[in-house]
Design an enzyme around this catalytic site. Structure first.
Site, PDB file in Angstrom:
ATOM      1  N   THR A  15      81.910 -94.204 -16.508  1.00 35.13           N
ATOM      2  CA  THR A  15      81.964 -95.646 -16.757  1.00 35.13           C
ATOM      3  C   THR A  15      80.618 -96.240 -17.131  1.00 35.13           C
ATOM      4  OG1 THR A  15      83.667 -95.736 -15.069  1.00 35.13           O
ATOM      5  CG2 THR A  15      82.696 -97.818 -15.687  1.00 35.13           C
ATOM      6  N   SER A  60      84.444 -87.897 -15.462  1.00 36.12           N
ATOM      7  CA  SER A  60      84.000 -86.847 -14.531  1.00 36.12           C
ATOM      8  C   SER A  60      85.163 -86.107 -13.879  1.00 36.12           C
ATOM      9  CB  SER A  60      83.063 -87.413 -13.480  1.00 36.12           C
ATOM     10  OG  SER A  60      83.774 -88.097 -12.485  1.00 36.12           O
ATOM     11  N   SER A  61      86.388 -86.568 -14.065  1.00 33.90           N
ATOM     12  CA  SER A  61      87.534 -85.789 -13.578  1.00 33.90           C
ATOM     13  C   SER A  61      87.695 -84.503 -14.381  1.00 33.90           C
ATOM     14  CB  SER A  61      88.821 -86.612 -13.689  1.00 33.90           C
ATOM     15  OG  SER A  61      88.667 -87.787 -12.956  1.00 33.90           O
ATOM     16  N   ASP A  92      83.409 -90.319  -9.908  1.00 31.83           N
ATOM     17  CA  ASP A  92      84.537 -89.686  -9.211  1.00 31.83           C
ATOM     18  C   ASP A  92      84.196 -88.308  -8.641  1.00 31.83           C
ATOM     19  OD1 ASP A  92      85.999 -91.911  -9.744  1.00 31.83           O
ATOM     20  OD2 ASP A  92      87.273 -91.016 -11.278  1.00 31.83           O
ATOM     21  N   THR A 279      84.921 -79.500   8.870  1.00 32.50           N
ATOM     22  CA  THR A 279      85.784 -80.498   9.521  1.00 32.50           C
ATOM     23  C   THR A 279      86.320 -81.541   8.532  1.00 32.50           C
ATOM     24  OG1 THR A 279      85.925 -82.284  11.150  1.00 32.50           O
ATOM     25  CG2 THR A 279      83.744 -81.834  10.260  1.00 32.50           C
TER      26      THR A 279
HETATM   27  N1  ASP Z   1      86.627 -92.160 -13.856  1.00 32.12           N
HETATM   28  C1  ASP Z   1      85.216 -92.390 -13.985  1.00 32.12           C
HETATM   29  C2  ASP Z   1      84.507 -91.053 -13.901  1.00 32.12           C
HETATM   30  O1  ASP Z   1      84.305 -90.541 -12.837  1.00 32.12           O
HETATM   31  C3  ASP Z   1      84.738 -93.326 -12.938  1.00 32.12           C
HETATM   32  C4  ASP Z   1      83.263 -93.580 -12.962  1.00 32.12           C
HETATM   33  O2  ASP Z   1      82.600 -93.407 -13.969  1.00 32.12           O
HETATM   34  O3  ASP Z   1      82.706 -93.971 -11.925  1.00 32.12           O
HETATM   35  O4  ASP Z   1      84.152 -90.519 -14.924  1.00 32.12           O
END
Ligand code: ASP
Length: 348
Positions: A15, A60-61, A92, A279
Site C-alpha cells: 500500500t 505482500s500476500s 501483511d 506458544t
Molecule cells: N495488502 C497489502 C500488502 O501487504 C497491505 C499493506 O500494504 O499494508 O501488500
C-alpha cells in the site's frame, strides 16, 4: 559521520507505494524512482536517497522465498555503496519477510529498516510519510562514526522494533505491529530516542557480510485446537518431503498427552522431521516440562521455541534446515539466539 549517509530505498510493493486515482477511486502503484520529487520533505533529510523498485511490485500476500532472495540480492549488490537500507513491503507479511532477511544476512554491519503503511502515500490521512521519513532517519543515524543500528528492524507508527520479534496485530489501526517479548529499540516522539542497551552491537572483526540465500520451504505451521483429530495431525505430518513443523501449542507450550498424539509426533521426529514448540500466546514463552502436558514433548525430542514468534520460527526453520545439521546441532542452534530472535536465558 562527516559525509551525508547514502540510503537506498527498496520498494517491493504494498500500500505504501500507491496513490489514489481520485477519478476512479482505485489504488495504483506510482513510479518509485520519483519518490524524492513526490515527497519534497525527503529533501530536508540529512542524507542522500536513492531508490530501486521491484519491476513488478507485489502485494505482500504474494511474498515467497524467491522474493526474499531478490531482496537479499539487492542489498548485497549495493551493500558497499550505501550506508543504510529502507525496505518497503506490504505490511501483511512484513514480519515474516523481515524475520527471514534477518537470518539470511550474517555479520550485518548496516541498518536495514522495513516499513510500510496502512494508507497509501498519496492519501490525505496517510501514515506512510511518518513511517518512511522516520525509517530513513533511523537508517541514517550515526554515533561515533558507526551506524546506531546494525540489524534488521521494522519501523511502524512511532516505534522501531527488532524485526524478528514482531507480529502484525491490526489490519485497521495505524499501530499495526507489536513486539511483546522484546521492547522497542527506539521510540519516536519529539525526539528519536534509541534504547541503546537493547540494540545489537555488530562485531567489527567479523565485517564481511555473509549471504545465505537457499532456504528450505518444506515446512508447515500446525496450530493445535481442542478437538483436533489424529487424522488431521497424521495427514499433516505425512506430507511428502516435509522437513519442519512449527507446532503452535497452548499456553506455556502444552499439547494433548494422549498416547496416539504423542506417537504421531514421535514417528515424525524419528523420520527426521524437526518439530518446534511455539506458544499460541502472543507473549510469554514455552516452558517444556512445566506441566505434565509438555513433559512428553520434551522427552520425544520436540525443540523448544522459547519466546520466538511463529513468523520468526518459520523463517529460522527455513534457514537452519538448509545447513545439514545433526539432530543435536539443529536443536542447539534452534534453541539459542542467532539474531536476537529469542531469549536465551530460558533454560529448562
Ligand atoms: N495488502 C497489502 C500488502 O501487504 C497491505 C499493506 O500494504 O499494508 O501488500
Amino acid at each position: 559521520m562527516t559525509k551525508k549517509p547514502n540510503i537506498l530505498l527498496v520498494y517491493t510493493g504494498g500500500t505504501i507505494g500507491m496513490v489514489k486515482d481520485y477519478k476512479t477511486n482505485a489504488l495504483k502503484a506510482f513510479d518509485f524512482s520519483q519518490i524524492v520529487e513526490k515527497i519534497p520533505e525527503l529533501q530536508q533529510l540529512n542524507c542522500n536517497i536513492n531508490s530501486i523498485s521491484f519491476k513488478d511490485p507485489i502485494d505482500s500476500s504474494n511474498m515467497n522465498t524467491q522474493y526474499y532472495g531478490d531482496i537479499v540480492d539487492i542489498i548485497n549488490e549495493n551493500y558497499l555503496k550505501f550506508d543504510g537500507f529502507v525496505v518497503l513491503t506490504g505490511s501483511d507479511t512484513m514480519s515474516y519477510t523481515s524475520s527471514a532477511i534477518s537470518f539470511m544476512l550474517e555479520n550485518l554491519q548496516k541498518p536495514i529498516i522495513f516499513t510500510g503503511s496502512q494508507l497509501p502515500i498519496g492519501d490525505l490521512r496517510t501514515d506512510a510519510k511518518e513511517n518512511l521519513i522516520t525509517s530513513i532517519e533511523v537508517a541514517s543515524a550515526y554515533k561515533n562514526d558507526n551506524p546506531v543500528i546494525s540489524e534488521v528492524c521494522l519501523y511502524f507508527e512511532y516505534k522501531l522494533y527488532r524485526a524478528n520479534r514482531t507480529i502484525k496485530i491490526s489490519s485497521e489501526q495505524f499501530e499495526a505491529f507489536t513486539s511483546l517479548n522484546f521492547p522497542p529499540l527506539a521510540e519516536s516522539g519529539v525526539h528519536l530516542k534509541f534504547n541503546e542497551h537493547l540494540i545489537y552491537k555488530s562485531n567489527k572483526e567479523d565485517d564481511k557480510l555473509i549471504v545465505r540465500k537457499s532456504l528450505v520451504d518444506e515446512v508447515v505451521v500446525l496450530k493445535l485446537f481442542p478437538g483436533i483429530s489424529n487424522l488431521v495431525v497424521e495427514s499433516i505430518l505425512n506430507i511428502p518431503n516435509l522437513k519442519g513443523v512449527v507446532l503452535e501449542t497452548f499456553g506455556a507450550g502444552n499439547a494433548p498427552n494422549s498416547k496416539d498424539f504423542i506417537s504421531l509426533l514421535k514417528n515424525a521426529i524419528d523420520k527426521g522431521i524437526k518439530i518446534v514448540n511455539v506458544t499460541q500466546c502472543k507473549s510469554g514463552n514455552v516452558i517444556m516440562g512445566h506441566y505434565d502436558t509438555s513433559l512428553l514433548l520434551r522427552e520425544i525430542g520436540v525443540i523448544n521455541g522459547k519466546d520466538i514468534t511463529t513468523e520468526s520460527a518459520i523463517a529460522k526453520l527455513m534457514y537452519l534446515l538448509n545447513k545439514n545439521l545433526s539432530e543435536d546441532e539443529f536443536k542447539k542452534f534452534f534453541e539459542k539466539s542467532l539474531r536476537g530472535e529469542l531469549t536465551d536465558k530460558y533454560h529448562f
